[in-house]
Enzyme design. Structure first.
Site, short mmCIF file in Angstrom:
data_model
loop_
_atom_site.label_atom_id
_atom_site.label_comp_id
_atom_site.label_asym_id
_atom_site.label_seq_id
_atom_site.Cartn_x
_atom_site.Cartn_y
_atom_site.Cartn_z
N CYS A 176 -50.88 -141.53 112.11
CA CYS A 176 -51.10 -142.05 110.75
C CYS A 176 -51.57 -143.50 110.74
O CYS A 176 -52.00 -144.01 109.71
CB CYS A 176 -49.83 -141.91 109.93
SG CYS A 176 -49.22 -140.24 109.97
N ASN A 213 -49.05 -136.20 102.78
CA ASN A 213 -49.31 -137.09 103.90
C ASN A 213 -50.54 -136.55 104.66
O ASN A 213 -50.48 -135.47 105.23
CB ASN A 213 -48.07 -137.10 104.81
CG ASN A 213 -48.23 -138.00 106.03
OD1 ASN A 213 -49.33 -138.39 106.39
ND2 ASN A 213 -47.12 -138.30 106.67
N HIS A 235 -49.75 -146.47 104.21
CA HIS A 235 -49.81 -145.06 104.61
C HIS A 235 -48.94 -144.25 103.65
O HIS A 235 -47.80 -144.62 103.35
CB HIS A 235 -49.31 -144.90 106.04
CG HIS A 235 -49.09 -143.49 106.43
ND1 HIS A 235 -50.04 -142.52 106.19
CD2 HIS A 235 -48.03 -142.85 107.00
CE1 HIS A 235 -49.58 -141.35 106.61
NE2 HIS A 235 -48.36 -141.52 107.10
N1 ACO Z 1 -36.27 -128.38 100.55
C1 ACO Z 1 -34.95 -128.37 100.26
N2 ACO Z 1 -34.03 -128.91 101.05
C2 ACO Z 1 -34.44 -129.49 102.19
C3 ACO Z 1 -35.78 -129.56 102.55
C4 ACO Z 1 -36.71 -128.96 101.68
N3 ACO Z 1 -38.03 -128.96 101.93
N4 ACO Z 1 -35.90 -130.20 103.73
C5 ACO Z 1 -34.65 -130.54 104.10
N5 ACO Z 1 -33.77 -130.11 103.18
C6 ACO Z 1 -32.32 -130.26 103.18
C7 ACO Z 1 -31.77 -130.53 104.57
O1 ACO Z 1 -31.60 -129.33 105.28
C8 ACO Z 1 -30.47 -131.21 104.25
O2 ACO Z 1 -29.54 -130.24 103.91
P1 ACO Z 1 -27.98 -130.42 104.36
O3 ACO Z 1 -27.53 -131.69 103.67
O4 ACO Z 1 -27.34 -129.18 103.86
O5 ACO Z 1 -28.02 -130.56 105.85
C9 ACO Z 1 -30.79 -132.00 102.99
O6 ACO Z 1 -31.97 -131.40 102.42
C10 ACO Z 1 -31.05 -133.47 103.24
O7 ACO Z 1 -31.91 -133.56 104.38
P2 ACO Z 1 -32.43 -134.92 104.91
O8 ACO Z 1 -33.23 -134.68 106.17
O9 ACO Z 1 -31.33 -135.93 104.95
O10 ACO Z 1 -33.41 -135.31 103.73
P3 ACO Z 1 -34.16 -136.68 103.51
O11 ACO Z 1 -33.75 -137.24 102.24
O12 ACO Z 1 -34.13 -137.54 104.75
O13 ACO Z 1 -35.66 -136.18 103.32
C11 ACO Z 1 -37.69 -136.09 104.53
C12 ACO Z 1 -36.31 -135.50 104.37
C13 ACO Z 1 -38.46 -135.86 103.26
C14 ACO Z 1 -38.38 -135.36 105.69
C15 ACO Z 1 -37.58 -137.61 104.82
O14 ACO Z 1 -36.67 -137.84 105.86
C16 ACO Z 1 -38.89 -138.22 105.20
O15 ACO Z 1 -39.83 -138.26 104.41
N6 ACO Z 1 -38.99 -138.77 106.42
C17 ACO Z 1 -40.20 -139.35 106.90
C18 ACO Z 1 -41.12 -138.26 107.34
C19 ACO Z 1 -42.48 -138.75 107.66
O16 ACO Z 1 -42.98 -139.66 107.04
N7 ACO Z 1 -43.09 -138.10 108.65
C20 ACO Z 1 -44.39 -138.41 109.11
C21 ACO Z 1 -44.41 -139.83 109.59
S1 ACO Z 1 -45.44 -140.11 110.89
C22 ACO Z 1 -46.85 -139.71 110.28
O17 ACO Z 1 -47.08 -139.84 109.11
C23 ACO Z 1 -47.84 -139.11 111.21
#
Ligand code: ACO
Length: 331
Positions: A116, A288, A258
């Site tokens: 990214c 993204n 980004h």
């Molecule tokens: N729908 C519903 N529930 C979900 C989903 C979904 N799509 N995905 C995860 N959950 C659940 C999890 O299983 C978890 O459940 P639990 O509490 O029963 O275990 C709960 O939601 C919370 O999960 P978290 O992982 O803590 O959720 P978070 O608030 O961190 O959001 C996310 C997850 C959106 C992936 C976030 O961490 C994020 O955006 N991280 C950065 C990701 C990113 O930018 N990646 C690419 C970067 S590098 C690049 O761009 C190349």
């Protein structure tokens, strides 16, 4: 010795495939729901290339718009860099495919892989070739067809990513011009490389039946750790660019970060003490799009009339690697 040459942005363009995948469509594929996706990420929809479209096709369409704005022809280009992690194939490079599609001269063309942060990395490379007087017009494209590397059974990743392309043409100008790239600041921390990976298809894990069984042809992500690192590195990159140019946050017209997650962008704005209304956000529409994300967000904001010529703009990126970087420019 200070160079007499600088880079100006002479043209920009972007392309989003027609097909849209909404959060409601994803509800039918995995256990998720629109409300969760919007609240946790800010993403409402993302675009998907058609089966006939590869990354170079998206790059080509974005480039035609950038050439038009720059009032240049493909034969005026001296160099092509395509930032991508979803190339048409491992070889030849997507940049060479694009060079052929555009009908350029036999110019220096290569792909740059920094996930990214790829577009910011590529702009910085292009800027060096212009500052040193080597080239006059360089095409820099960020283009991705990421959906082909995403597992639509993995709800943590499939909700995030989309396809698209953004193209810029950097042209040589004098160091007296005010509308130039001022500086770029690039970083990588390979120790955190395992936070976001696409394991198979390289020399370490070549394609095999075992790969398909383990579904290692798709991206794997540790979302929570990436989130924390993203906020910290993006904030640091913003401070670094402004400090290097002796500029205050209130002098910056727009921050174009980004587009990964709205909560990441809001946290960066808080840490950087930057008004949220001056942060360009397009991830609601695009998801993204990795290397395409910054030029896409920039062009959509330009088309909306938010970003205007002459404004001071800060680009900030982070991505797999982990890579990061920032660029300060006057558009
Ligand atoms: N729908 C519903 N529930 C979900 C989903 C979904 N799509 N995905 C995860 N959950 C659940 C999890 O299983 C978890 O459940 P639990 O509490 O029963 O275990 C709960 O939601 C919370 O999960 P978290 O992982 O803590 O959720 P978070 O608030 O961190 O959001 C996310 C997850 C959106 C992936 C976030 O961490 C994020 O955006 N991280 C950065 C990701 C990113 O930018 N990646 C690419 C970067 S590098 C690049 O761009 C190349």
């Amino acid at each position: 010795m200070a160079s007499e040459f600088r880079s100006k942005v002479s043209g920009i363009g972007s392309y989003l495939p027609e097909k849209v995948l909404t959060n409601f469509d994803l509800e039918k594929l995995v256990e998720t729901n629109n409300q969760w996706i919007v609240e946790r990420t800010g993403i409402e929809r993302r675009h998907m290339a058609s089966p006939e479209e590869a990354t170079s096709d998206l790059a080509y369409k974005a480039t035609l718009k950038a050439l038009d704005m720059a009032n240049l022809k493909a034969e005026d280009l001296d160099m092509i860099i395509v930032a991508t992690v979803s190339p048409d194939q491992i070889m030849p490079s997507t940049a060479c495919v694009l060079q052929s599609k555009l009908g350029c001269r036999n110019i220096f063309s290569f792909d740059l892989s920094a996930a990214c942060s790829g577009f910011v990395y590529a702009l910085s490379v292009a800027d060096q070739f212009i500052r040193t007087g080597v080239y006059k017009n360089v095409l820099v494209v960020g283009a991705e067809v990421l959906h082909r590397f995403v597992n639509y059974k993995d709800r943590e990743t499939c909700i995030l990513f989309g396809d698209g392309a953004g193209a810029w043409i950097l042209s040589r100008t004098s160091n007296q011009d005010e509308n130039i790239i001022f500086s770029s600041h690039l970083h990588a921390d390979g120790n955190l490389g395992d936070l976001f990976v696409l394991p198979a298809g390289g020399s370490k894990i070549p394609f095999s039946e075992a790969v398909l069984k383990a579904e290692s042809q798709y991206v794997k992500m540790k979302g929570r750790e990436i989130f924390k690192n993203a906020v910290r590195t993006l904030t640091d990159c913003c401070h670094e660019a402004l400090a290097a140019n002796n500029v205050n946050p209130n002098q910056v017209d727009w921050l174009v970060p980004h587009q990964a997650n709205l909560r990441i962008l809001e946290s960066v704005a808080d840490h950087f003490e930057f008004p949220k209304e001056k942060v360009i956000v397009s991830l609601n529409e695009t998801g993204n799009t990795s290397a395409a994300s910054i030029p896409l967000a920039f062009d959509l904001a330009y088309q909306e009339g938010k970003i205007k010529r002459g404004q001071l703009i800060l680009l900030a990126a982070f991505g797999a690697g982990l890579t990061s970087g920032s660029i300060l420019l006057r558009f």
